[in-house]
Design a protein around this motif. Structure first.
Motif, PDB file in Angstrom:
ATOM      1  N   SER A  76      41.006  27.329  20.701  1.00 25.46           N
ATOM      2  CA  SER A  76      41.387  28.035  21.855  1.00 25.46           C
ATOM      3  C   SER A  76      42.357  27.167  22.669  1.00 25.46           C
ATOM      4  O   SER A  76      43.095  27.921  23.549  1.00 25.46           O
ATOM      5  N   ARG A  77      42.236  25.971  22.814  1.00 29.22           N
ATOM      6  CA  ARG A  77      43.075  25.045  23.657  1.00 29.22           C
ATOM      7  C   ARG A  77      44.447  25.297  23.161  1.00 29.22           C
ATOM      8  O   ARG A  77      45.529  25.090  23.839  1.00 29.22           O
ATOM      9  N   THR A  78      44.679  25.358  21.703  1.00 24.20           N
ATOM     10  CA  THR A  78      46.079  25.293  21.151  1.00 24.20           C
ATOM     11  C   THR A  78      46.564  26.540  21.261  1.00 24.20           C
ATOM     12  O   THR A  78      47.869  26.761  21.698  1.00 24.20           O
ATOM     13  N   LEU A  79      45.817  27.788  21.345  1.00 21.88           N
ATOM     14  CA  LEU A  79      46.346  28.989  21.789  1.00 21.88           C
ATOM     15  C   LEU A  79      46.764  29.012  23.045  1.00 21.88           C
ATOM     16  O   LEU A  79      47.633  29.811  23.363  1.00 21.88           O
ATOM     17  N   LEU A  80      45.888  28.589  23.929  1.00 10.26           N
ATOM     18  CA  LEU A  80      46.208  28.395  25.575  1.00 10.26           C
ATOM     19  C   LEU A  80      47.669  27.489  25.563  1.00 10.26           C
ATOM     20  O   LEU A  80      48.439  27.918  26.413  1.00 10.26           O
ATOM     21  N   GLY A  81      47.836  26.398  24.893  1.00 14.90           N
ATOM     22  CA  GLY A  81      48.775  25.673  24.826  1.00 14.90           C
ATOM     23  C   GLY A  81      50.111  26.422  24.529  1.00 14.90           C
ATOM     24  O   GLY A  81      51.193  26.167  25.104  1.00 14.90           O
ATOM     25  N   ALA A  82      49.872  27.089  23.413  1.00  6.99           N
ATOM     26  CA  ALA A  82      51.106  28.010  23.021  1.00  6.99           C
ATOM     27  C   ALA A  82      51.545  28.869  24.121  1.00  6.99           C
ATOM     28  O   ALA A  82      53.006  29.096  24.227  1.00  6.99           O
ATOM     29  N   LEU A 216      61.165  21.767  24.652  1.00  9.23           N
ATOM     30  CA  LEU A 216      61.375  20.279  24.346  1.00  9.23           C
ATOM     31  C   LEU A 216      60.972  19.520  25.857  1.00  9.23           C
ATOM     32  O   LEU A 216      60.174  18.621  25.884  1.00  9.23           O
ATOM     33  N   VAL A 217      61.633  19.970  26.915  1.00 10.92           N
ATOM     34  CA  VAL A 217      61.681  19.378  28.084  1.00 10.92           C
ATOM     35  C   VAL A 217      60.053  19.420  28.734  1.00 10.92           C
ATOM     36  O   VAL A 217      59.751  18.525  29.033  1.00 10.92           O
ATOM     37  N   GLU A 218      59.598  20.764  28.492  1.00  7.91           N
ATOM     38  CA  GLU A 218      58.268  21.034  29.122  1.00  7.91           C
ATOM     39  C   GLU A 218      57.331  20.089  28.030  1.00  7.91           C
ATOM     40  O   GLU A 218      56.399  19.359  28.923  1.00  7.91           O
ATOM     41  N   SER A 219      57.456  19.980  27.174  1.00 11.98           N
ATOM     42  CA  SER A 219      56.635  19.180  25.926  1.00 11.98           C
ATOM     43  C   SER A 219      56.801  17.788  26.412  1.00 11.98           C
ATOM     44  O   SER A 219      55.625  16.990  26.437  1.00 11.98           O
ATOM     45  N   PHE A 220      57.835  17.188  26.849  1.00  8.02           N
ATOM     46  CA  PHE A 220      58.221  15.735  27.190  1.00  8.02           C
ATOM     47  C   PHE A 220      57.492  15.502  28.406  1.00  8.02           C
ATOM     48  O   PHE A 220      56.879  14.526  28.627  1.00  8.02           O
ATOM     49  N   LEU A 224      54.132  13.148  29.151  1.00  9.90           N
ATOM     50  CA  LEU A 224      54.200  11.771  30.056  1.00  9.90           C
ATOM     51  C   LEU A 224      53.125  12.056  31.154  1.00  9.90           C
ATOM     52  O   LEU A 224      52.908  11.268  32.048  1.00  9.90           O
ATOM     53  N   GLY A 225      52.251  13.252  31.056  1.00  8.30           N
ATOM     54  CA  GLY A 225      51.269  13.655  32.081  1.00  8.30           C
ATOM     55  C   GLY A 225      51.866  14.491  33.534  1.00  8.30           C
ATOM     56  O   GLY A 225      51.058  14.303  34.285  1.00  8.30           O
ATOM     57  N   LEU A 226      53.077  15.011  33.236  1.00  5.44           N
ATOM     58  CA  LEU A 226      53.823  15.317  34.605  1.00  5.44           C
ATOM     59  C   LEU A 226      53.930  16.659  34.262  1.00  5.44           C
ATOM     60  O   LEU A 226      54.483  17.548  35.360  1.00  5.44           O
ATOM     61  N   GLY A 227      53.202  17.452  33.484  1.00 12.51           N
ATOM     62  CA  GLY A 227      53.202  18.931  33.078  1.00 12.51           C
ATOM     63  C   GLY A 227      52.121  19.624  33.889  1.00 12.51           C
ATOM     64  O   GLY A 227      51.585  19.160  34.735  1.00 12.51           O
ATOM     65  N   VAL A 228      51.614  20.541  32.997  1.00  6.84           N
ATOM     66  CA  VAL A 228      50.299  21.352  33.551  1.00  6.84           C
ATOM     67  C   VAL A 228      49.250  20.249  33.490  1.00  6.84           C
ATOM     68  O   VAL A 228      49.181  19.468  32.434  1.00  6.84           O
ATOM     69  N   GLN A 229      48.327  20.524  34.307  1.00  8.64           N
ATOM     70  CA  GLN A 229      47.042  19.666  34.482  1.00  8.64           C
ATOM     71  C   GLN A 229      45.703  20.197  33.956  1.00  8.64           C
ATOM     72  O   GLN A 229      45.680  21.563  34.046  1.00  8.64           O
ATOM     73  N   GLU A 230      44.876  19.705  33.553  1.00 10.01           N
ATOM     74  CA  GLU A 230      43.557  20.015  33.450  1.00 10.01           C
ATOM     75  C   GLU A 230      42.907  21.057  34.353  1.00 10.01           C
ATOM     76  O   GLU A 230      42.913  20.471  35.601  1.00 10.01           O
ATOM     77  N   PRO A 231      42.066  21.696  34.001  1.00  2.77           N
ATOM     78  CA  PRO A 231      41.699  22.054  32.575  1.00  2.77           C
ATOM     79  C   PRO A 231      42.833  23.136  31.761  1.00  2.77           C
ATOM     80  O   PRO A 231      42.662  23.394  30.759  1.00  2.77           O
ATOM     81  N   SER A 234      48.953  22.537  27.380  1.00  2.00           N
ATOM     82  CA  SER A 234      50.391  23.016  26.905  1.00  2.00           C
ATOM     83  C   SER A 234      50.351  21.942  25.459  1.00  2.00           C
ATOM     84  O   SER A 234      49.613  21.215  25.335  1.00  2.00           O
ATOM     85  N   LEU A 235      51.251  22.658  24.536  1.00  2.00           N
ATOM     86  CA  LEU A 235      51.170  21.746  23.572  1.00  2.00           C
ATOM     87  C   LEU A 235      51.570  20.524  23.545  1.00  2.00           C
ATOM     88  O   LEU A 235      51.242  19.592  22.718  1.00  2.00           O
ATOM     89  N   GLY A 236      52.529  20.184  24.570  1.00  2.00           N
ATOM     90  CA  GLY A 236      52.864  18.724  24.828  1.00  2.00           C
ATOM     91  C   GLY A 236      51.896  18.107  24.997  1.00  2.00           C
ATOM     92  O   GLY A 236      51.615  16.905  24.881  1.00  2.00           O
TER      93      GLY A 236
END
Length: 284
Positions: A76-82, A216-220, A224-231, A234-236
């Motif tokens: 489920s988390r991989t599908l949500l990450g995609a 790639l930028v979003e994954s990067f 680094l922990g600067l993208g989407v936050q828990e819960p 994303s794939l990165g």
């Protein structure tokens, strides 16, 4: 010329190339799975099960991809990450598309000193460390999900502006533009009503190449922990989490990394294939 005539070579190439058609089909299937999968899977992405931490991939309890360090279902988390990765990438590409097309078309059509000044500004922006600026932007304005769209789009529009400018220069001396001038159509009117529709095919092709860059930028940033936050994830973010537990649970890294690589491969293959259609050297 029309929007549809500019797209017709692209449509013919998709029909003629089985590999490109397969990439389009696979991307549609990934998008469909990312959207519908979390709704159909009985295990959601947020429920924890500490009794089943680091569970290996198994059909038991429908944990197809296993569980993470909190016992959450990795499938489920991989599908949500995609889903999140594709959403951020597409929206960010639309942002870069809007800025780059308008800027490049205006520079190419007006020409002269205005064109020189506008393109020197693009050259100056190329010299800036944009990833570093994006990181500062994310830190200064907190980790706002919507800000990711603007931040990534702001670093991807430069290539689009150059491409559109070159195509506009080749179009502005065509007969339909001269006819528009003769009947008194204003410069903005010519750009928006005559130039941009004829750029649509080229823009769509190169947008398929900017989407992997945005991914790639979003994954990067997420790594680094600067993208989407828990819960949310994303794939990165999943890859970053998998690296932390690589020795104990390698599937936490291998599965999301494989999905990310698969999406990037499809987009890059599709973009390279479609670029061959609109490349003037290929037409010669």
């Amino acid at each position: 010329m029309s929007m549809f005539s500019s797209l017709s070579p692209v449509a013919r190439y998709i029909r003629a190339s089985r590999m490109v058609a397969v990439c389009v089909l696979l991307l549609l299937l990934v998008a469909l799975a990312a959207l519908a999968g979390p709704l159909l899977n009985p295990n959601d992405y947020i429920t924890t099960d500490f009794a089943n931490r680091f569970g290996q991939p198994t059909m038991t309890n429908l944990h197809f991809f296993g569980t993470d360090e909190l016992g959450r279902d990795l499938f489920s988390r991989t599908l949500l990450g995609a889903q999140v990765t594709l959403f951020v990438a597409v929206i960010a590409s639309v942002v870069s598309l809007g800025i780059g097309v308008i800027y490049g078309a205006a520079a190419g059509f007006i020409g002269g000193k205005v064109d020189a000044i506008m393109m020197r500004a693009v050259d100056a922006l190329y010299a800036l460390p944009f990833v570093f600026l994006v990181i500062l932007l994310m830190v200064a304005f907190e980790r706002n999900f919507l800000l990711i769209f603007v931040a990534i789009g702001a670093i991807n529009w430069l290539d689009m502006a150059r491409i559109v400018r070159g195509q506009t220069i080749s179009l502005k001396h065509r007969e339909f533009v001269d006819a528009a001038r003769l009947i008194g159509v204003s410069t903005p009117g010519i750009i928006f009503r005559h130039i941009m529709p004829n750029l649509f095919g080229v823009v769509v092709v190169y947008m398929t190449l900017t989407i992997p860059q945005a991914i790639l930028v979003e994954s990067f940033l997420s790594f680094l922990g600067l993208g989407v936050q828990e819960p949310q994830t994303s794939l990165g973010a999943l890859v970053s989490n998998g690296v932390s537990h690589m020795e104990r649970a390698p599937w936490l890294l291998i599965i999301p990394a494989s999905v990310l690589a698969f999406i990037l491969f499809c987009f890059n293959f599709l973009g390279d294939g479609l670029r061959d259609v609109v490349d003037p050297k290929k037409k010669a």
